[in-house]
Scaffold this motif. Structure first.
Motif, mmCIF file in Angstrom:
data_model
loop_
_atom_site.group_PDB
_atom_site.id
_atom_site.type_symbol
_atom_site.label_atom_id
_atom_site.label_comp_id
_atom_site.label_asym_id
_atom_site.label_seq_id
_atom_site.Cartn_x
_atom_site.Cartn_y
_atom_site.Cartn_z
ATOM 1 N N HIS A 30 9.735 5.731 -9.114
ATOM 2 C CA HIS A 30 9.985 5.017 -7.864
ATOM 3 C C HIS A 30 8.815 4.096 -7.544
ATOM 4 N N HIS A 31 7.608 4.597 -7.756
ATOM 5 C CA HIS A 31 6.412 3.782 -7.530
ATOM 6 C C HIS A 31 6.376 2.602 -8.513
ATOM 7 N N ARG A 32 6.769 2.841 -9.752
ATOM 8 C CA ARG A 32 6.737 1.796 -10.777
ATOM 9 C C ARG A 32 7.783 0.716 -10.523
ATOM 10 N N LEU A 33 8.975 1.126 -10.147
ATOM 11 C CA LEU A 33 10.103 0.192 -10.073
ATOM 12 C C LEU A 33 10.414 -0.328 -8.668
ATOM 13 N N CYS A 34 9.956 0.378 -7.639
ATOM 14 C CA CYS A 34 10.482 0.097 -6.303
ATOM 15 C C CYS A 34 9.428 -0.151 -5.234
ATOM 16 N N SER A 35 8.214 -0.492 -5.616
ATOM 17 C CA SER A 35 7.164 -0.655 -4.604
ATOM 18 C C SER A 35 7.505 -1.746 -3.596
ATOM 19 N N ASP A 36 8.179 -2.804 -4.033
ATOM 20 C CA ASP A 36 8.576 -3.868 -3.111
ATOM 21 C C ASP A 36 9.647 -3.387 -2.131
ATOM 22 N N ILE A 37 10.546 -2.547 -2.607
ATOM 23 C CA ILE A 37 11.607 -1.990 -1.758
ATOM 24 C C ILE A 37 10.990 -1.073 -0.701
ATOM 25 N N VAL A 38 10.052 -0.254 -1.128
ATOM 26 C CA VAL A 38 9.376 0.665 -0.203
ATOM 27 C C VAL A 38 8.613 -0.118 0.860
ATOM 28 N N SER A 39 7.894 -1.153 0.440
ATOM 29 C CA SER A 39 7.118 -1.970 1.377
ATOM 30 C C SER A 39 8.022 -2.624 2.419
ATOM 31 N N ASP A 40 9.154 -3.167 1.979
ATOM 32 C CA ASP A 40 10.102 -3.807 2.889
ATOM 33 C C ASP A 40 10.689 -2.788 3.867
ATOM 34 N N ALA A 41 11.077 -1.624 3.354
ATOM 35 C CA ALA A 41 11.658 -0.580 4.207
ATOM 36 C C ALA A 41 10.631 -0.080 5.216
ATOM 37 N N ASN A 42 9.386 0.028 4.767
ATOM 38 C CA ASN A 42 8.324 0.485 5.658
ATOM 39 C C ASN A 42 8.104 -0.509 6.797
ATOM 40 N N SER A 43 8.109 -1.794 6.478
ATOM 41 C CA SER A 43 7.942 -2.828 7.511
ATOM 42 C C SER A 43 9.063 -2.766 8.540
ATOM 43 N N LYS A 44 10.288 -2.610 8.070
ATOM 44 C CA LYS A 44 11.439 -2.526 8.982
ATOM 45 C C LYS A 44 11.332 -1.302 9.884
ATOM 46 N N PHE A 45 10.925 -0.170 9.282
ATOM 47 C CA PHE A 45 10.798 1.051 10.073
ATOM 48 C C PHE A 45 9.719 0.907 11.141
ATOM 49 N N LEU A 46 8.595 0.325 10.764
ATOM 50 C CA LEU A 46 7.508 0.143 11.728
ATOM 51 C C LEU A 46 7.934 -0.741 12.902
ATOM 52 N N LYS A 47 8.738 -1.763 12.640
ATOM 53 C CA LYS A 47 9.243 -2.610 13.721
ATOM 54 C C LYS A 47 10.153 -1.815 14.657
ATOM 55 N N LEU A 48 11.042 -1.008 14.082
ATOM 56 C CA LEU A 48 11.935 -0.180 14.892
ATOM 57 C C LEU A 48 11.135 0.797 15.751
ATOM 58 N N LEU A 49 10.161 1.442 15.122
ATOM 59 C CA LEU A 49 9.365 2.436 15.830
ATOM 60 C C LEU A 49 8.498 1.789 16.909
ATOM 61 N N THR A 50 7.931 0.631 16.620
ATOM 62 C CA THR A 50 7.123 -0.093 17.618
ATOM 63 C C THR A 50 7.960 -0.440 18.839
ATOM 64 N N THR A 51 9.157 -0.956 18.609
ATOM 65 C CA THR A 51 10.055 -1.296 19.725
ATOM 66 C C THR A 51 10.382 -0.062 20.549
ATOM 67 N N ALA A 52 10.692 1.045 19.871
ATOM 68 C CA ALA A 52 11.046 2.278 20.578
ATOM 69 C C ALA A 52 9.868 2.794 21.401
ATOM 70 N N LEU A 53 8.673 2.726 20.849
ATOM 71 C CA LEU A 53 7.486 3.198 21.583
ATOM 72 C C LEU A 53 7.193 2.301 22.782
ATOM 73 N N ASN A 54 7.322 0.995 22.603
ATOM 74 C CA ASN A 54 7.120 0.075 23.730
ATOM 75 C C ASN A 54 8.147 0.321 24.829
ATOM 76 N N ASP A 55 9.393 0.597 24.431
ATOM 77 C CA ASP A 55 10.435 0.911 25.414
ATOM 78 C C ASP A 55 10.103 2.204 26.152
ATOM 79 N N ALA A 56 9.583 3.185 25.406
ATOM 80 C CA ALA A 56 9.222 4.472 26.020
ATOM 81 C C ALA A 56 8.079 4.300 27.011
ATOM 82 N N VAL A 57 7.142 3.399 26.703
ATOM 83 C CA VAL A 57 6.065 3.080 27.651
ATOM 84 C C VAL A 57 6.657 2.447 28.902
ATOM 85 N N GLY A 58 7.561 1.496 28.709
ATOM 86 C CA GLY A 58 8.200 0.819 29.833
ATOM 87 C C GLY A 58 9.017 1.749 30.710
#
Length: 196
Positions: A114-142
């Motif tokens: 997975h590390h050999r073949l999919c590092s770009d996929i993991v990086s993209d998925a991680n970025s998307k997840f961080l955006k979702l989580l950031t939005t949710a945390l900001n909403d929770a603060v609000g």
């Protein structure tokens, strides 16, 4: 039995490949093994995928897409408190991969491939997840569910901290249930530290 549509056949190939890789390892699994497990001809596979590496990458994409949808559903749930939403999102994001790593005899090999073949996929998925989580945390603060400022955090840095911590909690977790217990404890601890 009705013939499978193109999408159904493609999904059957990916499901069969996931099972084969998990039970027999990536290296020992052949295109013929995947074809037999999917109930189609070996020649049919090549009209969907170039080779075994391509299938593996598409299995990864499918798993990451499913994880993203489940994480988003958890974070946007109006029926759960912020602890449960964070917990559900982390388990959706990291759980499926931890399951393979701990339950498959070939978890280490699959992780390496997975590390050999999919590092770009993991990086993209991680970025998307961080955006979702950031939005949710900001909403929770609000909504006054948490106070990140008290801990010297903003939504983005808190999301990174939470996600990196979840990754670290995989280390030494003997099975998925052990990882789940760690995630639950961590989510409670984080929210308590940021109590409004």
């Amino acid at each position: 039995m009705p013939a499978m549509s193109k999408d159904q056949k493609r999904d059957a190939i990916l499901d069969a490949a996931y099972r084969q890789f998990s039970h027999y390892s990536f290296r020992k699994t052949s295109m013929e093994d995947i074809a037999q497990a999917a109930g189609i001809s070996r020649a049919s596979i090549y009209s969907y995928f170039q080779n075994k590496d391509d299938i593996f990458r598409n299995v990864s994409i499918q798993l990451h897409d499913q994880a993203e949808h489940m994480a988003q559903a958890s974070l946007e749930s109006s029926n759960n408190d912020i602890v449960s939403r964070i917990e559900g999102a982390l388990l959706a994001r990291h759980g499926p991969f931890q399951k393979v790593a701990t339950e498959s005899t070939y978890g280490t090999e699959i992780y390496d491939e997975h590390h050999r073949l999919c590092s770009d996929i993991v990086s993209d998925a991680n970025s998307k997840f961080l955006k979702l989580l950031t939005t949710a945390l900001n909403d929770a603060v609000g909504n006054d569910e948490i106070n990140l400022h008290r801990a010297g955090l903003n939504g983005e840095t808190a999301a990174e901290l939470i996600n990196f911590s979840a990754s670290g909690l995989k280390q030494g977790a003997q099975d998925l249930s052990n990882f789940e217990r760690r995630i639950k404890s961590f989510a409670r601890l984080f929210v308590q530290a940021c109590h409004p």
